[in-house]
Enzyme design. Structure first.
Site, mmCIF file in Angstrom:
data_model
loop_
_atom_site.group_PDB
_atom_site.id
_atom_site.type_symbol
_atom_site.label_atom_id
_atom_site.label_comp_id
_atom_site.label_asym_id
_atom_site.label_seq_id
_atom_site.Cartn_x
_atom_site.Cartn_y
_atom_site.Cartn_z
ATOM 1 N N SER A 308 0.743 -1.018 -0.012
ATOM 2 C CA SER A 308 0.052 -0.084 0.043
ATOM 3 C C SER A 308 0.932 1.293 -0.201
ATOM 4 C CB SER A 308 -1.156 0.091 1.113
ATOM 5 O OG SER A 308 -2.244 0.975 1.016
ATOM 6 N N ASP A 319 10.060 4.880 -10.060
ATOM 7 C CA ASP A 319 9.875 5.442 -11.302
ATOM 8 C C ASP A 319 10.409 6.774 -11.575
ATOM 9 O OD1 ASP A 319 7.903 3.533 -11.493
ATOM 10 O OD2 ASP A 319 6.158 4.331 -11.410
ATOM 11 N N LYS A 333 -0.251 -4.138 -3.505
ATOM 12 C CA LYS A 333 -1.619 -3.282 -3.248
ATOM 13 C C LYS A 333 -1.840 -2.290 -4.062
ATOM 14 C CE LYS A 333 -4.833 -2.407 0.611
ATOM 15 N NZ LYS A 333 -4.797 -0.929 0.386
#
Length: 574
Positions: A308, A319, A333
């Site tokens: 999460s 990223d 998740k």
């Protein structure tokens, strides 16, 4: 810390009713899903709710045995919500306290972890400076009574309810303490306080002027605690890199994750995008403040317990090529929940959106909308995931969590080591050691030497130690299969007997063979008894292969930069 609410669901009359309500709940869920997909009239939902209401009234009035309707209806609601995903759940008022503790990290109580064991509840470790600590409670104390009520035989949830209470109130706790001559019965009058569970379990400096922050949850105060720890290390003027440990961090507030990302990324950087049911239900999250450490080399540790908000943090940093992600694949998740008020002080935690990290990928590992015929779900196969690219052009994939840039392989744990820890031999020995030794060396220096390990071996009762032999079990199965299939012969039987003899050795020898694996757990537990969680962390980090890998990487700037560069520019240096 994971808090679970347990209830007694084994009464036969209630069991029969629950099977009926599971079926009704499934019918309601199916109708709601059909309504969402086909835009059928609202009358369909009304009809199904009317059916449900009628069933409740009929069984309440006519079922042959008495039933707990509150419990049964809650079970039916749970069954309906389970058709969607495991994160959408109804919480009546009586179970909301644990949920609030998880979110805020605060509660009124004595400030100690407790553990269920052998049908009773024990103190597993008071927080440093807490009321329990100041009163003198210790790890291993058997809780016998709370105020005037005996708690022997109770679950940890029930004991926890009695230990908690408004700050300023007094609770009387009677315990049985082992290893103090004859076991002692002690009584403590403890004044409850507001207990703040730290989100940063430990922070400090590692060798090579590398900082370390262990973040256990994303609560309301997580960002503040990370900021304080980071600024404290930066103030030394010697910080050359940072390890952010998100292993076993199950997440929490995504807003806290966004704030923490802002410490390492330029102001205004998009780090997250959530998308709900409608085209207007999209929200973009950007860093809001000036970064604290925009250029500090950063390694983030993850594992299969990283989920999460932890995945938002590690995934966004990956990223944006801001950190090297190290460890093993995260949980996966990618769903966002919010809470809604329900009549009679209830709360509904419901999934309202999916989140997408900067590359555009969704890391959700399980598609709950597409279930197997038996109702089970499975992870998305790697072959069905899609390729995305980071800001620098590195390839990353969606579906299935965050795959680390550098994988860490942990040593296998043998059965002897596992049983020594699981069955509390290490825990109990640390309690006895604390009872017979007033002081130890600082946690970062304390070592289990030959004399301590020999004492630990004497402490173990071979008659009680679960010395299961996996190799023998496999050989027994081999013998069984060989006999059934007709392969068993005197020659094969003799060979199996020889191998079985080679696999068997006394417990004392097995403990010696596994000393290298057991010692870190012993040092960790003993350090905890004197220096609490901080000492436990300092001790165990010395044996952590992931920390060794992170330190090695942060000391090699060329390799660190190469890992964050696109393939076309990557160095061949290993």
């Amino acid at each position: 810390m994971v808090l679970k609410i347990k209830r007694n669901r084994f009464q036969q009359a209630q069991y029969s009713m629950k099977k009926l309500f599971y079926a009704v709940a499934a019918l309601i869920a199916a109708s709601l899903i059909a309504h969402a997909e086909t835009r059928s009239p609202k009358g369909d939902i009304k009809a199904n709710l009317a059916i449900f209401n009628a069933v409740v009234k009929e069984v309440q009035s006519n079922y042959v045995d008495s039933i707990d309707m509150e419990d049964v209806v809650e079970t039916a609601i749970a069954a309906m919500l389970n058709k969607f995903d495991p994160y959408t759940e109804y919480m009546p008022r009586k179970v909301q306290e644990d949920f609030k503790v998880l979110n805020s990290g605060e509660y009124g109580g004595i400030g100690s972890y407790i553990m269920q064991r052998d049908g009773n509840v024990y103190i597993s470790g008071p927080h440093k400076g807490s009321p329990a600590d100041k009163a003198g409670l210790r790890s291993g104390d058997l809780i016998m009574s709370v105020d005037t009520m005996t708690v022997l035989g109770m679950t940890s949830d029930k004991v926890s309810e009695r230990l908690k209470g408004p700050r300023g109130t007094t609770v009387k706790v009677k315990v049985k303490r082992p290893y103090v001559g004859a076991d002692s019965i002690l009584t403590f009058d403890i004044v409850r306080e507001k207990i703040q569970i730290p989100a940063v379990s430990y922070s400090g400096m590692l060798p090579g002027e590398i900082g370390y922050i262990q973040l256990s949850q994303f609560s309301e105060k997580s960002a503040e605690e990370v900021e304080d720890a980071l600024k404290s290390m930066l103030a030394t003027g010697k910080l050359k890199g940072l390890v952010l440990d998100l292993r076993d961090n199950g997440g929490g507030f995504l807003e806290s994750a966004v704030k923490i990302l802002g410490y390492f990324l330029p102001k205004g950087t998009e780090v997250l995008r959530t998308r709900g049911k409608g085209v207007m239900d999209e929200r973009v999250y950007k860093t809001a403040g000036k970064p604290i450490a925009p250029d500090l080399p950063l390694v983030v540790l993850i594992d299969d317990g990283t989920a999460s908000a932890s995945e938002i943090t590690s995934g966004a940093l990956q990223d944006l090529d801001r950190a090297v992600i190290m460890g093993s694949r995260s949980f996966g998740k990618g769903l966002v929940q919010t809470t809604r008020s329900i009549p009679y002080d209830g709360l509904l935690k419901v999934t309202v959106a999916r989140y997408y990290i900067p590359s555009g990928r969704l890391i959700q590992a399980i598609d709950y909308s597409h279930r197997n015929p038996d109702g089970t779900v499975a992870r998305i196969p790697d072959s069905l995931t899609n390729v995305f690219t980071t800001a620098a052009g590195r390839e990353v994939r969606d579906g299935g969590g965050i795959t680390p840039d550098v994988k860490v392989t942990y040593p296998d744990i043998t059965r002897v080591t596992y049983n020594a820890v699981r069955d509390n031999w290490v825990f109990d020995y640390a309690n006895r050691y604390r009872a017979t030794h007033d002081h130890i060396a600082p946690a970062a220096e304390f070592v289990v030497d030959d004399s301590i390990y020999a004492d630990f071996k004497r402490f173990i009762d071979p008659a009680k130690f679960n010395h299961d032999n996996v190799g023998k079990a496999i050989l027994d199965r081999l013998s069984e299969v060989a006999t059934v299939e007709g392969y068993m012969s005197d020659s094969l039987k003799n060979q199996i007997a020889v191998v079985e003899g080679m696999l068997q050795r006394p417990l004392d020898q097995d403990l010696d063979a596994n000393r290298k694996a057991i010692v870190p757990y012993l040092e960790r537990e003993i350090a905890n008894r004197y220096y609490y969680r901080e000492g436990e962390a300092q001790s165990f980090l010395r044996h952590d292969v992931a920390i060794d890998s992170a330190l090695s990487l942060l000391k090699d700037s060329d390799r660190y930069k190469a890992l964050l560069a696109p393939k076309s520019r990557k160095s061949t240096k290993k």
